[in-house]
Design an enzyme around this catalytic site. Structure first.
Site, mmCIF file in Angstrom:
data_model
loop_
_atom_site.group_PDB
_atom_site.id
_atom_site.type_symbol
_atom_site.label_atom_id
_atom_site.label_comp_id
_atom_site.label_asym_id
_atom_site.label_seq_id
_atom_site.Cartn_x
_atom_site.Cartn_y
_atom_site.Cartn_z
ATOM 1 N N TYR A 134 44.862 36.244 40.878
ATOM 2 C CA TYR A 134 43.486 37.211 41.774
ATOM 3 C C TYR A 134 42.549 36.556 40.298
ATOM 4 O O TYR A 134 41.736 36.914 41.254
ATOM 5 C CB TYR A 134 44.586 38.575 39.981
ATOM 6 C CG TYR A 134 43.523 39.825 40.106
ATOM 7 C CD1 TYR A 134 42.719 40.547 41.307
ATOM 8 C CD2 TYR A 134 43.566 39.570 39.266
ATOM 9 C CE1 TYR A 134 42.448 41.709 41.092
ATOM 10 C CE2 TYR A 134 42.704 41.159 38.598
ATOM 11 C CZ TYR A 134 41.750 41.584 39.388
ATOM 12 O OH TYR A 134 40.650 42.451 38.795
ATOM 13 N N LEU A 187 35.017 47.568 45.011
ATOM 14 C CA LEU A 187 36.090 48.378 44.400
ATOM 15 C C LEU A 187 36.814 47.251 44.883
ATOM 16 O O LEU A 187 38.298 47.287 44.752
ATOM 17 C CB LEU A 187 36.401 49.454 44.334
ATOM 18 C CG LEU A 187 35.263 50.540 42.798
ATOM 19 C CD1 LEU A 187 35.648 51.222 43.227
ATOM 20 C CD2 LEU A 187 34.609 49.872 41.792
#
Ligand code: NAD
Length: 266
Positions: free
Chosen positions: A135, A70
């Protein structure tokens, strides 16, 4: 059941929500983040590490038989930051996995890989990426390196294009994209239990009434999300009102990410 699960980005929102449930997956959980974690439980260990530090990441993978990855930059930011966390970090993780026991990886990819598709398009996991941000571009890279390290080195990955994994949906868009942490956990469990996953891409959304994504190609996982955003629909529409259909943030799946400022100014 895994013996030792590594979860990177463990101090973040998704990691914090998953942590109490990870005992269902593993005997020992190694938590890692560049930020501090203070309330480490008896079945947990904490190893602080910046993902851009190759040696540190190599050390993290020692003795690990599963990874939930993550860690990294989770929103639009200047390019240099994204490169260190999400590009160099991904390379370091897969290189370390290759050198150690090639554990299976759950990679937190993002819906922002496909954010410039319109909301009225239903996407499967074979569509060509249309990222809505630097991103999103970094997550395309992440999926690509996961694919390469399976084809070349046999490391299996489930790339989860997470929709919106928060305690509850916060706006009309999230009525379609919301993923409960419980459904995220059950997806991880399926991915670790499946006999073979190769490199598979799956969209991470709960059993919401409104669906933009088709996970038919990943049906072999047997994942059945159980939660739904529907219980918050009335509350969200009453507080925020209907969306402006002419706004690009409403037109495209990536929402506000499609029309954000240039990242150098963030
Ligand atoms: N929450 C969502 O709805 C959502 C949606 C799509 C994708 N994702 C992805 O899921 C993951 C977790 O999301 P989140 O909402 O918990 O994000 P978050 O920002 O709350 O957590 C990310 C964690 O990564 C850590 N981190 C950042 N750069 C790092 C580095 N260079 N080295 C080590 N640690 C670093 C941060 O300290 C933070 O604790 C992220 O990869 C994000 O891109 C989340």
């Amino acid at each position: 059941m895994l013996k030792t699960l590594l979860m990177t980005g463990a101090a973040g929102g998704v990691g914090t929500a998953l942590r109490p449930m990870l005992r269902e997956l593993a005997e020992t959980v190694v938590l890692s983040d560049m930020a501090d974690i203070s309330d480490v439980q008896p079945h947990e260990q904490f190893k602080r590490c910046d993902l851009s530090d190759a040696r540190g990441v190599d050390d993290l993978l020692e003795g690990v038989d599963g990874v939930i990855h993550l860690g990294g930059i989770s929103v639009e930011r200047p390019f240099d930051l994204i490169v260190q966390g999400n590009v160099v970090g991904m390379y370091n993780l897969y290189e370390a996995a290759r050198r150690h026991s090639r554990p299976r990886v759950i990679f937190a990819s993002s819906n922002h890989v496909v954010g410039f598709y319109r909301r009225d398009e239903r996407l499967d996991n074979q569509v060509v990426p249309r990222p809505d941000s630097l991103y999103g571009v970094s997550k395309v890279f992440g999926e690509a390196i996961a694919s390469l390290y399976f084809d070349k080195f046999g490391i299996e990955t489930l790339s989860v294009r997470i929709g919106s994994c928060f305690a509850k949906p916060a706006n009309p868009r999230m009525l379609a994209t919301w993923l409960s942490s419980r459904d995220m956990l059950s997806l991880c469990a399926r991915a670790f239990a499946a006999p073979r996953i190769g490199h598979t891409v799956v969209y991470g959304a709960s059993d919401n009434e409104e669906q933009w994504w088709d996970n038919g190609n990943a049906a072999f996982l047997g994942w059945r999300p159980k939660d739904s955003s529907e219980q918050w629909r009335a509350e969200i529409l009453a507080s925020l009102g209907p969306e402006d259909p002419a706004n690009p943030a409403t037109l495209y799946q990536g929402g506000g990410f499609v029309c954000g400022e240039h990242p150098a100014n963030l």
